[in-house]
Design a protein around this motif. Structure first.
Motif, short mmCIF file in Angstrom:
data_model
loop_
_atom_site.label_atom_id
_atom_site.label_comp_id
_atom_site.label_asym_id
_atom_site.label_seq_id
_atom_site.Cartn_x
_atom_site.Cartn_y
_atom_site.Cartn_z
N LEU A 65 4.30 -5.16 1.75
CA LEU A 65 2.98 -4.57 1.97
C LEU A 65 1.95 -5.11 0.97
N GLY A 66 2.38 -5.47 -0.18
CA GLY A 66 1.47 -6.02 -1.19
C GLY A 66 0.91 -4.94 -2.10
N PRO A 67 0.17 -5.35 -3.15
CA PRO A 67 -0.43 -4.38 -4.07
C PRO A 67 -1.50 -3.56 -3.32
N PRO A 68 -1.70 -2.32 -3.62
CA PRO A 68 -1.14 -1.59 -4.76
C PRO A 68 0.19 -0.91 -4.43
N PHE A 69 0.68 -1.09 -3.21
CA PHE A 69 1.83 -0.28 -2.77
C PHE A 69 3.11 -0.62 -3.54
N GLU A 71 3.15 -1.40 -6.69
CA GLU A 71 2.99 -1.17 -8.13
C GLU A 71 3.71 0.11 -8.52
N PRO A 76 -0.66 7.79 -5.13
CA PRO A 76 -1.89 8.40 -4.58
C PRO A 76 -1.63 9.82 -4.09
N PRO A 77 -2.70 10.59 -4.01
CA PRO A 77 -2.52 11.92 -3.40
C PRO A 77 -2.11 11.77 -1.95
N ARG A 78 -1.31 12.72 -1.53
CA ARG A 78 -0.79 12.62 -0.16
C ARG A 78 -1.84 13.16 0.81
N LEU A 79 -2.12 12.34 1.80
CA LEU A 79 -3.11 12.75 2.79
C LEU A 79 -2.78 12.06 4.10
N ASP A 177 -5.28 -0.44 9.27
CA ASP A 177 -4.04 -1.04 8.77
C ASP A 177 -3.74 -0.57 7.35
N PHE A 178 -4.80 -0.31 6.59
CA PHE A 178 -4.57 0.16 5.24
C PHE A 178 -3.88 1.53 5.26
N LEU A 179 -4.38 2.42 6.17
CA LEU A 179 -3.76 3.74 6.27
C LEU A 179 -2.34 3.64 6.82
N LYS A 181 -0.34 1.20 6.21
CA LYS A 181 0.48 0.82 5.05
C LYS A 181 0.74 2.04 4.18
N MET A 182 -0.28 2.88 4.06
CA MET A 182 -0.12 4.09 3.25
C MET A 182 0.95 4.99 3.87
#
Lengths: 225, 973
Positions: A65-69, A71, A76-79, A177-179, A181-182
């Motif tokens: 997935l790459g940074p920041p995932f 690291e 992050p807060p869960r949402l 796509d960012f979400l 990945k989250m």
């Protein structure tokens, strides 16, 4: 003879399949009547093994997935991942759970997580990652079967999924796509927490089945990868 | 100029009526303004899409118009872009135009307005812009939710190397927001109170899952993923071919992957038929050939992704690009020793078009035959000139016969030809040994080369033909892989034929002839020198009818048995070079050159010997110095073998060192040794001389010598010198005297030693010490423990021995009587004083020591343990001597007289030894068993006897056993 990584995966898959089939074989359930102790122990062992296996898989996937995932201090807060079964509960709540409820929650959680994990597998772009995820799904399927075996041994019915509440994985850009990945990040993290909680659950159950049971002090909280 | 002014005026006048006409057509000045302007947002492409119409255009009127467009951001007054758009407008036409924004449209409100102007050549200038339309607002933020933070653009596709602007909208102005590209903190520009923009320059590809950009305040991080695509490359090596004239396959090299999950599309377009197909692979595309016999194809391959479109074209003639499929079923048929027929099949092309096939024959990996055959369906070809029993590989490939473009893939098949009889006679040579006059022939042959065996050699046939006896044939069969056999012959002439056989038949015969008599071996041996190439040698032919020559030698002459080697040479050859990988420097090789006669008889022509390279001798001879005199000595090393050295021995060096002086003897020369010592050196240049006489030496001097051989490569190793000391001139005289003297003395000493006991007895016999008599212990234990000397009273005689003196003056009191003829004066006589059992016979001879000096009544108390003296005891040697009657008589007659005649004090004492027997100590107990010889001895009293009575030598008249008893040696036996 050399045992490659693929061989160990295969052996594990075999083990999981056998464990899955255990409750379905009446002869095994009747012979000797050893009680639920051995199957609880096996479930506990499998949980610990899956914890170890997930540690490796999560490292690979988060790098993908790459940074920041990827690291280590990314927390992050869960949402937006309310659909995932939450492993973290209040200690008082956890203490108030009985064996049946604990096992039921475990079973339901892994049923959901397994479904999401299979969706993750379909998304993965590299063959190596797909292979690793597929093996992990097989192992998780084995754990689910093992929990079902324990529940059967204790005389608890398996939870029936409510109509319309089956977890589904919707392909395509449900959101950015960012979400996405989250979500993947949270899925792996939640899985890790569930495995940790299950280990505690099965350990407690194991001791309870071998009286005199010793008091278990459990402090549940989410742990980082 | 005047003409120009006139023409201008005329032109204006001509235009005036046209203007009048136009005014009539368009009636009034045109109020052509853009109307119904609407703006929409395409977020995916970050485009503002404008749509408007132009009213007041007449029917069929078509005018070229220019639209000036202004775009503002945040506020209408902040115009960020102005541009023109020209197009031809018809009546009621809806016009469209798009504007792509660098800044994501969600981050700012945009305003758009436009005005228009006729730009048609039919409309004379001056032309005027219309009024501006009203500002139209484009606000994408309306669709946003209530999240505190948004980052745009969502999931943007960008090409590697391009620039990207990213913005975020923060609803919480108090929040301190940080933004990161991957894990790098990035700083942006504030566009509005809540909007920040980040310009990312020259963005690069990181991974397939995109590059992450995210911003984080107090809450959940928000971000975007930029999917970066590598630049799409133009397809390379685009070409097409057909394998069956039914399907075309076009291939190309697509270049590097763009790195996106979404792959670029490849489309194949054919311009003549105007057909196209979407390719299923990124490097290959299939095209179905239609049945309309289209030969020419103009293909265009289009590669396309989100950013680019690349195309490449070729003009392709179908029959120029036929690449047939590989043939199949290649098999050998009718394989003989030299021929084989190869058959194969091909896939048909079109309407059984002809194919050109190439058949290759490979032996040991090399193409040895190649044939081109034109076929349609089935191929067949006869391969000839093959070698028997040889493995071959046949392979075939085909190409389109009408127009060669490309060979098909190869198929291959191995086969082995059949065996045939060996084609060449084995190379045979012989070694003849005469044992007891009969020749014993060892035949050697070399294995045939694979070219000539034509199969596996199973055995060799040896046919021995006696030329003197026409019908005498002897056949030997030697199984392979033996390469020699031994045949014993008579003293006749023979021809021996050797053939090699495989499963098909025999080879031609190889013949050698053997004479029954030894040939001339007395050929002088010549020396040859080896070179790097081997041993060059030449010879002189002896006869004109020679059919050839053979040179034989041993590869390892130092190893036995010799591995015989030979080389055949033609009849015209008079020289050759013998080379072998086994030749080593320092080894002597002996060559024998034979001339082969027409009858295949071999005659020894010459002998050669030589070294490939001579080496210095490896060891020195063992030199023995002899014939040593005071002035010379001889050195000899006859055992040193000169034949087995590492070079031809040319002679010897004799080194001599002397301490006498540095001057060398005649013939010697002074030389310096490697250890810098100086010595004299003599050179013997005759290798057969193996002795050397050192002359003119000094007596009593030390000389050191050392002998070493030398070859053309040098002398032997330096060993230690041996020392020789020349003797004194007179020493030999001394030796002649002293040595015999020493020998005599030694002989005397040895004789004395051997006779020492005898001398002792003669010269100084032992004197018994009464204090040390052993009988004392017996007496002590019995009667008086404190006795120190034996008294007469302590002894109880039980027998008396009479020693008869030669004068007859002594009368011994003994119970034994014996005639002189019976005793011969050597045995003592005994007399038992106790009654004895008549019939008792002892087990063996017994010696009883008795005291003949005392005569006491107490003696009857003594018990003699020996057997009783009876005439019936033949086993006792004393038996005949002890007749009681004789003894008593003698005693009665002589004893008293003798006592009276011996003067006291004059008499020498003669002692008789005595021995105590432990068994005899118990006097009371009678003998129950015959006593053993040792046990029956008993101590008897002894008395001094005058020496004069005992010492004279016995004579014929002497009494019984007198001398025997006087011998101490006898007593102690």
């Amino acid at each position: 003879m050399d045992l490659r990584a693929g061989d160990s995966w295969g052996m594990l898959a075999c083990l999981c399949t056998v464990l899955w089939q255990v409750p379905a074989v009446p002869a095994l359930n009747r012979t000797g009547d050893p009680g639920p102790g051995p199957s609880i122990q096996k479930t506990y062992d499998l949980t610990r093994y899956l914890e170890h296996q997930l540690r490796s898989l999560a490292g690979t996937y988060l790098n993908y997935l790459g940074p920041p995932f990827n690291e280590p201090d990314f927390n992050p807060p869960r949402l937006g991942v309310e659909t995932l079964p939450k492993a973290t509960v209040n200690l008082e709540v956890w203490r108030s759970l009985n064996d049946k409820l604990r096992l039921t929650q475990n079973y339901e959680a892994y049923s959901h997580l397994l479904c999401y994990l299979r969706g993750l597998n379909r998304q993965a772009a590299t063959a190596e990652l797909r292979r690793s995820l597929a093996h992990f799904c097989t192992s998780l399927q084995g754990l689910l079967g093992s929990i079902a075996g324990v529940m059967a041994a204790l005389g608890y019915p398996l939870p029936q999924p409510l109509p319309g509440t089956e977890p589904t994985w919707a392909p395509g850009p449900a959101h950015s796509d960012f979400l996405q990945k989250m979500d993947d990040f949270w899925l792996l993290k939640e899985l890790q927490t569930w495995l940790w909680r299950s280990a505690k659950d099965f350990n407690r159950l194991k001791k309870k089945m071998q009286p005199p049971a010793t008091a278990v002090t459990l402090h549940l909280e989410a742990r980082g990868f | 100029m005047a003409l120009f002014a006139v023409l201008q005026t005329a032109f204006l006048l001509a235009l005036l009526p046209l203007r009048t006409y136009q005014s009539e057509v368009l009636s009034e000045p045109l109020p052509l303004t853009p109307e119904s302007l609407s703006v929409s947002i395409n977020s995916a492409k970050q485009c503002l899409h404008l749509q408007w119409t132009v009213h007041n255009l007449d029917y069929h009127q078509e005018l070229k118009m220019v639209f000036e467009i202004q775009i503002s951001r945040f506020k209408a007054s902040d115009v960020i872009w102005t541009g023109n758009y020209s197009t031809t407008v018809t009546q009621n036409q809806v016009l469209h135009w798009s504007w792509e924004s660098e800044l994501p449209l969600e981050c700012a409100i945009h305003f758009v307005r436009m005005r228009t102007m006729v730009d048609d050549a039919r409309i004379p200038v001056p032309r005027f812009w219309s009024n501006w339309s009203s500002w139209k607002k484009a606000d994408a933020q309306n669709s946003l939710g209530d999240h505190p933070l948004y980052v745009f653009p969502k999931d943007k596709l960008v090409e590697e190397g391009s620039d990207v602007t990213i913005c975020y909208i923060s609803r919480n102005h108090q929040d301190n927001i940080s933004c990161y590209l991957e894990d790098v903190l990035t700083f942006g520009k504030q566009l509005d109170q809540s909007v920040w923009a980040f310009e990312l320059k020259n963005i690069s590809f990181l991974r397939k899952t995109g590059t992450n950009f995210y911003c984080q305040g107090q809450g959940v991080p928000e971000g975007v993923v930029l999917f970066v695509s590598k630049v799409l490359e133009e397809p390379k090596n685009f070409s097409c071919e057909t394998r069956d004239l039914k399907t075309l396959t076009c291939t190309w090299d697509p270049g590097d992957d763009t790195g996106l999950i979404q792959l670029p599309s490849y489309t194949l377009f054919e311009s003549f038929s105007r057909k196209k197909t979407l390719c299923k692979h990124r490097n290959r595309c299939d095209w179905q050939v239609t049945q309309d016999s289209q030969e020419m194809y103009n293909f265009t391959l289009v590669a396309e992704n989100y950013f680019r479109k690349r195309s490449v074209s070729i003009l392709f003639n179908l029959i120029h690009g036929v690449h047939p499929v590989a043939p199949y079923n290649l098999f050998p048929k009718n394989v003989s020793a030299t021929n084989a027929t190869m058959t194969w099949k091909v896939h048909s092309i079109g309407n059984n078009s002809a194919l050109l096939c190439q058949l290759q024959l490979l032996g040991e990996g090399k193409v040895i035959q190649q044939h081109n055959i034109s076929i349609r369906v089935n191929g067949e070809y006869l391969l000839s000139e093959l070698e028997p029993d040889t493995e071959y590989m046949a392979r075939v490939r085909c190409a389109y016969a009408d127009h060669f473009w490309k060979w098909s893939e190869l198929i291959s098949q191995n086969f082995t030809t059949a065996e045939a009889a060996p084609s060449e006679a084995p190379d045979v040579w012989r070694d003849v040994m005469f044992v007891s006059g009969h020749p014993t022939v060892t035949l050697f042959w070399k294995p045939l080369s694979k070219v000539h065996t034509h199969g596996k050699i199973l055995f060799y046939n040896v046919v021995v033909e006696n030329l003197d006896e026409a019908s005498s044939l002897e056949v030997l069969s030697v199984p392979a892989p033996a390469n020699s056999t031994k045949v014993t012959l008579n003293q006749s002439s023979y021809q021996i034929h050797v053939t090699a056989h495989n499963s098909v038949g025999p080879s031609p015969a190889s013949t050698v002839a053997i004479s029954g008599h030894p040939g001339n071996e007395n050929v002088e041996e010549g020396r040859i020198n080896g070179t790097e190439d081997g041993f060059p040698m030449s010879w002189k032919p002896q006869s004109r009818n020679a059919t050839g020559y053979v040179v034989e030698w041993c590869d390892g002459p130092q190893n036995l048995p010799c591995v015989l080697q030979w080389k055949n040479l033609g009849p015209t050859t008079t020289g050759t070079v013998i080379s072998s990988g086994a030749f080593r420097p320092g080894v002597r090789y002996n060559f024998r050159i034979y001339e082969i006669s027409t009858k295949r008889m071999a005659h020894l022509l010459e002998k050669k010997t030589g070294y490939l390279e001579e080496l210095a001798p490896s060891y020195n001879p063992q030199v023995v110095p002899n014939n040593l005199t005071s002035h010379s000595f001889t050195l000899s090393w006859k055992d040193y073998p000169t034949e087995s050295q590492t070079g031809f021995i040319q002679g010897y060096y004799v080194y001599l060192k002397s301490k006498a002086g540095e001057k060398c003897h005649r013939g010697f020369e002074k030389t310096v040794l490697p250890d810098n010592s100086v010595c004299c050196k003599y050179t013997i240049d005759n290798p057969d001389q193996k002795t050397f006489v050192m002359k003119d030496l000094q007596p009593e001097s030390v000389y050191e010598f050392f002998v070493t051989p030398y070859t053309s490569a040098g002398e032997g190793p330096m060993d230690d010198f041996r020392k020789v000391t020349t003797p004194d001139e007179y020493s030999h005289i001394l030796i002649h005297i002293i040595l015999p003297m020493i020998f005599c003395v030694l002989v005397i000493m040895i004789a004395c030693y051997l006779k020492s006991q005898w001398l002792k007895d003669k010269c100084y016999p032992d004197i018994p010490d009464p204090y040390k008599s052993s009988v004392l212990s017996l007496i002590k234990s019995k009667e008086n423990p404190h006795i120190t000397i034996m008294n007469v009273n302590d002894c109880v005689p039980d027998a008396i021995e009479v020693v008869n003196k030669p004068e007859g003056s002594k009368i011994q009191f003994t119970g034994t009587r014996k005639s002189p003829t019976e005793t011969k004066g050597t045995k003592p006589a005994y007399l038992d004083l106790l009654p004895t059992e008549k019939n008792y016979s002892g087990p063996g001879p017994c010696i009883c020591f008795e005291n003949f000096t005392y005569n006491q009544a107490a003696s009857d108390l003594g018990y003699c343990g020996h057997f009783p003296v009876t005439s019936q005891a033949p086993h006792c040697p004393l038996g005949p001597l002890t007749s009681p009657e004789n003894l008593l008589k003698t005693l009665e007659q002589n004893y008293m007289n003798s006592l009276g005649e011996i003067p006291a004090g004059e008499a020498n004492l003669n002692y008789v030894s005595q021995l105590a027997s432990p068994v005899s100590g118990d006097k009371e107990s009678p003998p129950t068993n015959p006593p053993e010889p040792a046990l029956c001895s008993e101590y008897k009293m002894q008395m001094a006897i005058p020496l004069g009575l005992a010492s004279p030598p016995p004579s014929e008249n002497s009494s019984l056993s007198s001398t025997t008893l006087l011998d101490p040696g006898e007593h102690y036996h």
